[in-house]
Design a protein around this motif. Sequence first.
Motif, PDB file in Angstrom:
ATOM      1  N   UNK A 104     -44.207 -25.558   3.555  1.00 58.50           N
ATOM      2  CA  UNK A 104     -44.767 -24.854   2.511  1.00 58.50           C
ATOM      3  C   UNK A 104     -45.188 -25.811   1.388  1.00 58.50           C
ATOM      4  N   UNK A 105     -44.942 -26.835   1.339  1.00 58.66           N
ATOM      5  CA  UNK A 105     -45.311 -27.827   0.564  1.00 58.66           C
ATOM      6  C   UNK A 105     -46.777 -28.204   0.483  1.00 58.66           C
ATOM      7  N   UNK A 106     -47.297 -29.070  -0.577  1.00 60.69           N
ATOM      8  CA  UNK A 106     -48.767 -29.308  -0.640  1.00 60.69           C
ATOM      9  C   UNK A 106     -49.186 -29.995   0.712  1.00 60.69           C
ATOM     10  N   UNK A 143     -56.510 -30.412  -0.006  1.00 65.80           N
ATOM     11  CA  UNK A 143     -55.153 -29.677  -0.892  1.00 65.80           C
ATOM     12  C   UNK A 143     -55.746 -28.407  -1.791  1.00 65.80           C
ATOM     13  N   UNK A 144     -54.826 -27.738  -2.079  1.00 64.43           N
ATOM     14  CA  UNK A 144     -55.469 -26.741  -3.075  1.00 64.43           C
ATOM     15  C   UNK A 144     -55.533 -27.341  -4.383  1.00 64.43           C
ATOM     16  N   UNK A 145     -56.139 -26.651  -5.175  1.00 65.78           N
ATOM     17  CA  UNK A 145     -56.659 -27.249  -6.552  1.00 65.78           C
ATOM     18  C   UNK A 145     -55.408 -27.516  -7.459  1.00 65.78           C
ATOM     19  N   UNK A 150     -51.862 -32.016  -9.372  1.00 60.99           N
ATOM     20  CA  UNK A 150     -50.346 -32.680  -9.258  1.00 60.99           C
ATOM     21  C   UNK A 150     -50.385 -33.993  -8.867  1.00 60.99           C
ATOM     22  N   UNK A 151     -51.168 -34.282  -7.703  1.00 60.66           N
ATOM     23  CA  UNK A 151     -51.054 -35.646  -7.098  1.00 60.66           C
ATOM     24  C   UNK A 151     -52.175 -36.229  -7.198  1.00 60.66           C
ATOM     25  N   UNK A 237     -41.697 -35.268  -6.819  1.00 59.40           N
ATOM     26  CA  UNK A 237     -42.732 -35.928  -7.652  1.00 59.40           C
ATOM     27  C   UNK A 237     -43.217 -37.296  -6.925  1.00 59.40           C
ATOM     28  N   UNK A 238     -44.062 -37.847  -7.609  1.00 55.82           N
ATOM     29  CA  UNK A 238     -44.441 -39.145  -6.879  1.00 55.82           C
ATOM     30  C   UNK A 238     -43.272 -39.999  -7.071  1.00 55.82           C
ATOM     31  N   UNK A 239     -43.156 -40.728  -6.099  1.00 59.54           N
ATOM     32  CA  UNK A 239     -41.956 -41.791  -6.044  1.00 59.54           C
ATOM     33  C   UNK A 239     -42.647 -43.340  -6.534  1.00 59.54           C
ATOM     34  N   UNK A 240     -42.862 -43.693  -7.705  1.00 60.57           N
ATOM     35  CA  UNK A 240     -43.464 -45.081  -8.047  1.00 60.57           C
ATOM     36  C   UNK A 240     -42.787 -46.390  -7.279  1.00 60.57           C
TER      37      UNK A 240
END
Length: 375
Positions: A104-106, A143-145, A150-151, A237-240
């Motif tokens: 169910x994730x992006x 991906x969805x808008x 988000x990414x 979230x992003x992992x920098x």
Amino acid sequence: MRFRIFTMMASGLLAACSPTATTTETADNKAIYSVYGRWITEPDGSVMLDPQPSGLVKWRDRLVTLSDRSAIETQRLRLRTIEPANAALIDAGMKMELSEQVAQSCFGSYVGNNPDLESLVIDPDDDSIFYMITEDATYADEMSADCKQKYLDTGSSAYPNLLIRLQVSGDEKVLMTHVRPLQYGSDLAVGDSPNDGIEALAFGPNRLLYLGLERDSKKQARVFTLNMTDDFWQNDEFAPVTDAKLNLPKFEKGNHPINGMDYYATPDGHGYLIASARNDSKLWIIDLKAKKPTRIVAMEFYAQLTSSTDNCQDYEKMANASIEGVAVIGQTVWMVNDPWKEVYPKNIICLQNKSNYENYSPLLFSLPIQASWFE
């Protein structure tokens, strides 16, 4: 081309897979290691067909590999376990499935539909957990808008590289439980090369994950780090990533990517990465203290011949091997090759191996670790 013919006695785990590696000296006194590989076979004894291996890792005294998206369908989205003593696959593999959270994730559509999987590592504190990374996603559904927004700030390709957590959930399957996208700071100048992303993963001490990038915007291989803390998977979230600032070789032309690596510590505890530069048929011995320059170990690869003719016996020299998986077990480096479809048939010399090359079958290689690499 002249054939090099070898007949050697075998003993012990290393030699059971191949003859002991030999060395020759070049005119400038540099060693070249002759490395011998054995065809990887299915449980029924047939040679493994077109898996396009993209990683290798030690797991419970065996080796595990996975395939990228260019493999035949029966090899995709599964982990295959290899017995190193005879290069034999022990079963049909563990099929990957998606958890509800991941589905169910992006990224559910992409990772559930033949993603481009690269590299493989085991969690240092729990060997029922694997991690892998994705690379090329240019063919992925959009991906969805909301997800795109988000990414958006990947610092690299439009579709982010994804670090995926796998949990062994039974004898025949593993579950994708979590996914996090990687983020590269603009100062890292990674560039936008979707098929030249992260291809190598290795854990060092204290849960520090090293990530090997094929090439950046200046066509140089890079190594980054990521702190895999206990709370790492508590968000999506992003992992920098962080630049590891290691003394890697620099090249003015050509492609010299990192395509696989593993961690190794010398008897005094000094940590190194042993990485493959597949285009060059070399290993890079990378000092994690960044005090020494990277040592380059040159190799020549030889493929097993399972039958003999007058001119072709035991092993034949390969024109191209393309190593893409590296795993350390004790004092041995194990390597698996990723048959490069454009050039693999150029290996055909001895007719006994013709069908193996035409079917893009991989080999398992081994090389004893030398103390001189770390001097």
